[in-house]
Write an enzyme that holds these catalytic residues in place. Structure first.
Site, PDB file in Angstrom:
ATOM      1  CB  SER A 108      -0.900  -0.197   1.087  1.00  0.00           C
ATOM      2  OG  SER A 108      -1.559   1.297   1.528  1.00  0.00           O
TER       3      SER A 108
ATOM      4  CE1 TYR B 109      -4.000  -1.860   5.024  1.00  0.00           C
ATOM      5  CE2 TYR B 109      -3.156   0.062   4.475  1.00  0.00           C
ATOM      6  CZ  TYR B 109      -3.578  -1.036   4.062  1.00  0.00           C
ATOM      7  OH  TYR B 109      -3.555  -1.408   2.804  1.00  0.00           O
TER       8      TYR B 109
END
Length: 269
Positions: A141, A154
């Site tokens: 990501s 995350y």
């Protein structure tokens, strides 16, 4: 004839989202795709939707956080096809929250699904991938490179995955296995803007937005899937979308304060 015709690929997290789109494109290229996900019913429905006659898909219900499940998954691939050309570690979880208010159990869950699941699959798949000199693709990501506010555990897990990916790239180069990290911004999806509503109920409105409010355009999953497959063909080491995000990463390496300033400028309040 395409590069992927008659190859065998394993996609985790294949029953929905980007994993499903990636599997669809592999099938369209003539690849045999092993679909792995926890929910057996969703997995079967996905296979029926993408490959009605079952010619190019093989479903193996798998919990990638379970060691025995992952070993059974790769044993099934060996028995069914006797080879594996690509492993796509797509299964993962994202979240919203404040680090100081997020439980250790939530951190462990995120780390297990976003990091250790990829390690399990790589360890189990390595013999087959070494034989084919195939591909390992890990789904990172933009948060693998630069953290944002309000995304809880995350970023920590995606940073860890980037570190594992780099080590694997160096470790497996001598045996001919290609390792690539994919770092996209928010991927377009039907529930964008609402999927984090409950987690972000006590946070600023921007926290519930895609990318936790970072001002980047959502990426069509079909476009990203095509980039990933082309990246494998070219044996690229990394894909970052949008590419301009690399500038932020470079600035952050030079100065954390400058990087934070740029990130704030491109994040909605």
């Amino acid at each position: 004839m395409t590069y992927w015709k008659d190859k065998v690929a394993l996609v985790t997290g294949a029953s929905q989202g980007f994993g499903k789109v990636l599997a669809q494109q592999l099938i369209q290229h003539g690849c045999h795709v092993v679909l792995a996900a926890r929910d057996e019913h969703k997995l079967s429905a996905t296979a029926s939707e993408l490959d009605a006659d079952g010619t190019h898909t093989y479903c193996v219900p798998t919990d990638v956080t379970n060691d025995d499940d992952v070993l059974r998954l790769l044993e099934s691939v060996q028995q069914k096809y006797g080879r594996l050309d690509a492993l796509f570690n797509i299964a993962g979880i994202s979240s919203r929250g404040l680090v100081c208010e997020t439980s250790i159990d939530e951190f462990l869950c995120s780390y297990d699904l976003n990091v250790l699941s990829a390690v399990r699959c790589v360890q189990a798949a390595r013999p087959l991938l070494e034989a084919s000199q195939g591909h390992i693709v890990n789904m990172g990501s933009l948060a693998s490179k630069s953290a944002s506010k309000f995304i809880g555990p995350y970023a920590a897990s995606k940073f860890a995955l980037a570190g594992i990916n780099h080590q694997l790239r160096l470790e497996l180069a001598d045996v001919g296995i290609h390792v690539m990290l994919v770092c996209p911004g928010p991927i377009a999806r039907e529930d964008a803007g609402t999927r984090y509503a409950q987690q972000a109920s006590d946070l600023p409105d921007s926290a519930a937005k895609p990318g936790a409010g970072v001002k980047v355009k959502a990426i069509p999953p079909q476009d990203l899937a095509a980039m990933v497959l082309k990246g494998c063909e070219k044996r690229q080491t990394e894909i970052v979308i949008p590419s301009k995000a690399r500038l932020l990463f470079a600035i952050s390496q030079l100065s954390g304060a400058w990087g934070d300033w740029v990130l704030r400028r491109f994040t909605s309040s």
